[in-house]
Design an enzyme around this catalytic site. Sequence first.
Site, PDB file in Angstrom:
ATOM      1  N   SER A  33      18.286  64.386  32.531  1.00  0.00           N
ATOM      2  CA  SER A  33      17.825  65.457  31.634  1.00  0.00           C
ATOM      3  C   SER A  33      18.263  65.216  30.194  1.00  0.00           C
ATOM      4  O   SER A  33      18.008  66.036  29.326  1.00  0.00           O
ATOM      5  CB  SER A  33      18.351  66.807  32.118  1.00  0.00           C
ATOM      6  OG  SER A  33      19.749  66.782  32.258  1.00  0.00           O
ATOM      7  N   ASN A  70      27.703  72.993  36.911  1.00  0.00           N
ATOM      8  CA  ASN A  70      26.855  74.176  37.110  1.00  0.00           C
ATOM      9  C   ASN A  70      27.251  75.326  36.180  1.00  0.00           C
ATOM     10  O   ASN A  70      26.393  75.971  35.572  1.00  0.00           O
ATOM     11  CB  ASN A  70      26.914  74.641  38.570  1.00  0.00           C
ATOM     12  CG  ASN A  70      26.363  73.594  39.515  1.00  0.00           C
ATOM     13  OD1 ASN A  70      25.809  72.598  39.075  1.00  0.00           O
ATOM     14  ND2 ASN A  70      26.545  73.805  40.808  1.00  0.00           N
ATOM     15  N   THR A 122     -11.808 100.917  14.612  1.00  0.00           N
ATOM     16  CA  THR A 122     -11.645 100.940  16.066  1.00  0.00           C
ATOM     17  C   THR A 122     -12.890 100.278  16.613  1.00  0.00           C
ATOM     18  O   THR A 122     -13.970 100.395  16.005  1.00  0.00           O
ATOM     19  CB  THR A 122     -11.525 102.377  16.631  1.00  0.00           C
ATOM     20  OG1 THR A 122     -12.747 103.064  16.353  1.00  0.00           O
ATOM     21  CG2 THR A 122     -10.368 103.150  16.037  1.00  0.00           C
ATOM     22  N   HIS A 123     -12.748  99.559  17.718  1.00  0.00           N
ATOM     23  CA  HIS A 123     -13.858  98.774  18.283  1.00  0.00           C
ATOM     24  C   HIS A 123     -14.436  97.801  17.257  1.00  0.00           C
ATOM     25  O   HIS A 123     -15.618  97.468  17.325  1.00  0.00           O
ATOM     26  CB  HIS A 123     -14.979  99.689  18.805  1.00  0.00           C
ATOM     27  CG  HIS A 123     -14.493 100.838  19.625  1.00  0.00           C
ATOM     28  ND1 HIS A 123     -14.295 100.765  20.987  1.00  0.00           N
ATOM     29  CD2 HIS A 123     -14.104 102.097  19.273  1.00  0.00           C
ATOM     30  CE1 HIS A 123     -13.846 101.921  21.429  1.00  0.00           C
ATOM     31  NE2 HIS A 123     -13.705 102.748  20.412  1.00  0.00           N
ATOM     32  N   SER A 161     -12.796  70.556   5.699  1.00  0.00           N
ATOM     33  CA  SER A 161     -13.555  69.914   6.766  1.00  0.00           C
ATOM     34  C   SER A 161     -13.875  68.484   6.334  1.00  0.00           C
ATOM     35  O   SER A 161     -14.059  68.217   5.151  1.00  0.00           O
ATOM     36  CB  SER A 161     -14.851  70.701   6.995  1.00  0.00           C
ATOM     37  OG  SER A 161     -15.851  69.858   7.526  1.00  0.00           O
ATOM     38  N   LYS A 221     -16.158  73.861   3.024  1.00  0.00           N
ATOM     39  CA  LYS A 221     -15.300  74.601   3.942  1.00  0.00           C
ATOM     40  C   LYS A 221     -13.865  74.735   3.455  1.00  0.00           C
ATOM     41  O   LYS A 221     -13.288  73.835   2.882  1.00  0.00           O
ATOM     42  CB  LYS A 221     -15.266  73.911   5.317  1.00  0.00           C
ATOM     43  CG  LYS A 221     -16.544  74.009   6.110  1.00  0.00           C
ATOM     44  CD  LYS A 221     -16.923  75.430   6.508  1.00  0.00           C
ATOM     45  CE  LYS A 221     -16.034  75.980   7.588  1.00  0.00           C
ATOM     46  NZ  LYS A 221     -16.222  75.278   8.864  1.00  0.00           N
ATOM     47  N   ASN A 253     -10.668  76.271   5.629  1.00  0.00           N
ATOM     48  CA  ASN A 253     -10.425  76.823   6.955  1.00  0.00           C
ATOM     49  C   ASN A 253      -9.013  77.409   7.109  1.00  0.00           C
ATOM     50  O   ASN A 253      -8.052  76.840   6.598  1.00  0.00           O
ATOM     51  CB  ASN A 253     -10.617  75.737   8.014  1.00  0.00           C
ATOM     52  CG  ASN A 253     -12.041  75.220   8.047  1.00  0.00           C
ATOM     53  OD1 ASN A 253     -12.977  75.974   7.766  1.00  0.00           O
ATOM     54  ND2 ASN A 253     -12.194  73.959   8.358  1.00  0.00           N
ATOM     55  N   GLU A 290      -5.272  79.878  12.942  1.00  0.00           N
ATOM     56  CA  GLU A 290      -5.902  79.484  14.215  1.00  0.00           C
ATOM     57  C   GLU A 290      -4.883  78.805  15.131  1.00  0.00           C
ATOM     58  O   GLU A 290      -4.860  79.046  16.345  1.00  0.00           O
ATOM     59  CB  GLU A 290      -7.081  78.550  13.950  1.00  0.00           C
ATOM     60  CG  GLU A 290      -8.266  79.273  13.324  1.00  0.00           C
ATOM     61  CD  GLU A 290      -9.335  78.308  12.820  1.00  0.00           C
ATOM     62  OE1 GLU A 290      -9.629  77.323  13.509  1.00  0.00           O
ATOM     63  OE2 GLU A 290      -9.853  78.545  11.720  1.00  0.00           O
ATOM     64  N   TYR A 308      23.245  77.449  42.499  1.00  0.00           N
ATOM     65  CA  TYR A 308      22.554  76.456  41.670  1.00  0.00           C
ATOM     66  C   TYR A 308      21.631  75.582  42.505  1.00  0.00           C
ATOM     67  O   TYR A 308      21.970  75.169  43.607  1.00  0.00           O
ATOM     68  CB  TYR A 308      23.571  75.554  40.941  1.00  0.00           C
ATOM     69  CG  TYR A 308      22.883  74.500  40.098  1.00  0.00           C
ATOM     70  CD1 TYR A 308      22.453  74.779  38.812  1.00  0.00           C
ATOM     71  CD2 TYR A 308      22.621  73.228  40.610  1.00  0.00           C
ATOM     72  CE1 TYR A 308      21.785  73.834  38.050  1.00  0.00           C
ATOM     73  CE2 TYR A 308      21.955  72.266  39.857  1.00  0.00           C
ATOM     74  CZ  TYR A 308      21.543  72.577  38.570  1.00  0.00           C
ATOM     75  OH  TYR A 308      20.894  71.636  37.819  1.00  0.00           O
ATOM     76  N   GLN A 324      17.118  72.947  36.261  1.00  0.00           N
ATOM     77  CA  GLN A 324      17.097  72.034  35.116  1.00  0.00           C
ATOM     78  C   GLN A 324      15.789  72.186  34.324  1.00  0.00           C
ATOM     79  O   GLN A 324      15.728  71.847  33.150  1.00  0.00           O
ATOM     80  CB  GLN A 324      17.265  70.596  35.617  1.00  0.00           C
ATOM     81  CG  GLN A 324      17.272  69.539  34.530  1.00  0.00           C
ATOM     82  CD  GLN A 324      17.775  68.211  35.034  1.00  0.00           C
ATOM     83  OE1 GLN A 324      18.958  68.049  35.277  1.00  0.00           O
ATOM     84  NE2 GLN A 324      16.879  67.258  35.217  1.00  0.00           N
ATOM     85  N   LYS A 341      15.257  74.310  30.646  1.00  0.00           N
ATOM     86  CA  LYS A 341      15.493  73.940  29.245  1.00  0.00           C
ATOM     87  C   LYS A 341      14.223  73.564  28.490  1.00  0.00           C
ATOM     88  O   LYS A 341      13.988  74.050  27.379  1.00  0.00           O
ATOM     89  CB  LYS A 341      16.529  72.823  29.182  1.00  0.00           C
ATOM     90  CG  LYS A 341      17.956  73.388  29.342  1.00  0.00           C
ATOM     91  CD  LYS A 341      19.013  72.325  29.490  1.00  0.00           C
ATOM     92  CE  LYS A 341      19.134  71.790  30.879  1.00  0.00           C
ATOM     93  NZ  LYS A 341      19.342  72.794  31.944  1.00  0.00           N
TER      94      LYS A 341
HETATM   95  N1  ARG Z   1      21.338  68.644  34.078  1.00  0.00           N
HETATM   96  C1  ARG Z   1      21.678  69.706  34.932  1.00  0.00           C
HETATM   97  C2  ARG Z   1      20.875  70.975  34.580  1.00  0.00           C
HETATM   98  O1  ARG Z   1      20.325  70.997  33.526  1.00  0.00           O
HETATM   99  C3  ARG Z   1      23.136  69.999  34.831  1.00  0.00           C
HETATM  100  C4  ARG Z   1      23.741  70.606  36.051  1.00  0.00           C
HETATM  101  C5  ARG Z   1      23.876  69.584  37.095  1.00  0.00           C
HETATM  102  N2  ARG Z   1      24.470  70.121  38.286  1.00  0.00           N
HETATM  103  C6  ARG Z   1      24.260  69.571  39.503  1.00  0.00           C
HETATM  104  N3  ARG Z   1      24.820  70.165  40.482  1.00  0.00           N
HETATM  105  N4  ARG Z   1      23.524  68.520  39.634  1.00  0.00           N
HETATM  106  O2  ARG Z   1      20.766  71.912  35.302  1.00  0.00           O
END
Ligand code: ARG
Length: 458
Positions: free
Chosen positions: A23, A110, A155-156, A277, A283, A285, A290, A317, A322, A325
């Site tokens: 990760s 964890n 409205t509308h 454009s 144009k 834009n 958008e 966990y 993971q 993120k």
């Molecule tokens: N990279 C892991 C995550 O984002 C970190 C935690 C890892 N823990 C494990 N028991 N493998 O969640």
Amino acid sequence: MAQLWKGRFKKELAKETNDFNASIHFDSRMYEEDIKGSIAHATMLGATGIIDKSESDKIVEGLSEILDDIKKGTLEIDYDAEDIHTFVEGELTKRLGQTGKRLHTARSRNDQVALDIRMVLKKEIDEICGKVKGLIEVLCDKAEENKDTIMPGYTHLQRAQPITFAHHLMAYCSMLCRDLDRLGDVKKRMNVLPLGSGALAGTTYPIDRNKVADLLGFDSVCLNSLDGVSDRDFCIEFADALSIIMVHLSRFSEEIIMWCSWEFKFVELDDAFSTGSSIMPQKKNPDIAELVRGKSGRVFGDLITLLTVMKGIPLAYNKDMQEDKEAIFDAVDTVKMCLNAFTPMIETMTVLKDNMRNAAAKGFINATDCADYLVGKGLPFRDAYKATGELVAICIDKGVTLETLDIEDYKAVCGAFDEDVYKAINLEKCVNDRVAIGGPSKTSVDEQIKAAREYVNG
Ligand code: ARG
């Protein structure tokens, strides 16, 4: 870089496993929070005597140096490491030898990752609040300049009643103030320390969780270790608050796009904040608006990702988590990017007041006020409504407006009409008589601007 969990394995990790499992390419952005969290943890380990104070001092110093070196660019993050936690601990051990290996006492990745995300997102909330406040300020400034700018309210998408452009802008300020409120709420619940939950069942070491919470600026510590490592509600709540911000920006964008069209021409965007454009030389834009409207879809998608990731995983966990993120970081980055472009686009746009006023003059948006005039002369509202409807039909037939319709025509429909009707249906009067809290009158809009500015600065 070696994994942290080698002991029981007899074979090398397959490249496919490593590539799939790692990760670091998205969690490396948490390096500062990871190191600061570790510094607090090491400090606590020393203070409680779980490790020698001299060793905890060395760890703290080593971690601070690693942080400095990454920031200075003299230490590059190794993207072969599994994650940012592995990289930092590995680098510390490289520098300190045996002492470095003591950092992870009474901790698991964890609870460490649960801590890091909270720390990163707390900072992001502050940054996004700053940007939302910036937009509110710009809207208040624009509203100040447009308290007399009459435009049709819809409205509308049909012209309905007269308002001012200031009043319209302040509606968005109300939405954005609620967004700030929501973000503050999210932060409150995020500000609970998960560290000390261990892998899932706490630890037998005599840790001092409150001390770590103090050192890192958390309000309290989580009360259940299983929940501590497996709670991602705060990511979902944050993505939800960000999605609602995007709903607001997207609705606003839709209006900007309409207002830029020749059909409306209520505003003209600055050249620096519009695009052309490749084939049509005429144009100009509204691409920013958008794109903001389009990017709302990404943020909603991130929210759905988070909800879906979390909905089926047993305590505590699981590696599924993971996936939190990339989703929440994408939502954060998208909203920041949108606000960065949207705010100066609004700040620099030209308001075409005459076009708004002309649009307001058509469409019979003072018809309600005309009916109210008759109510003032003693008619029940339903009768007044019907008479005014007949007048509108006459106007449409004759190609005139209520302001330009002859008094004889008025009188023919209802004897209660007199010359003073023209004053009663004057658009400026219609707007400025609406003085109740929340209305479009100058005094009411002044109150709205004052309240928004106080909210932002208070
Ligand atoms: N990279 C892991 C995550 O984002 C970190 C935690 C890892 N823990 C494990 N028991 N493998 O969640």
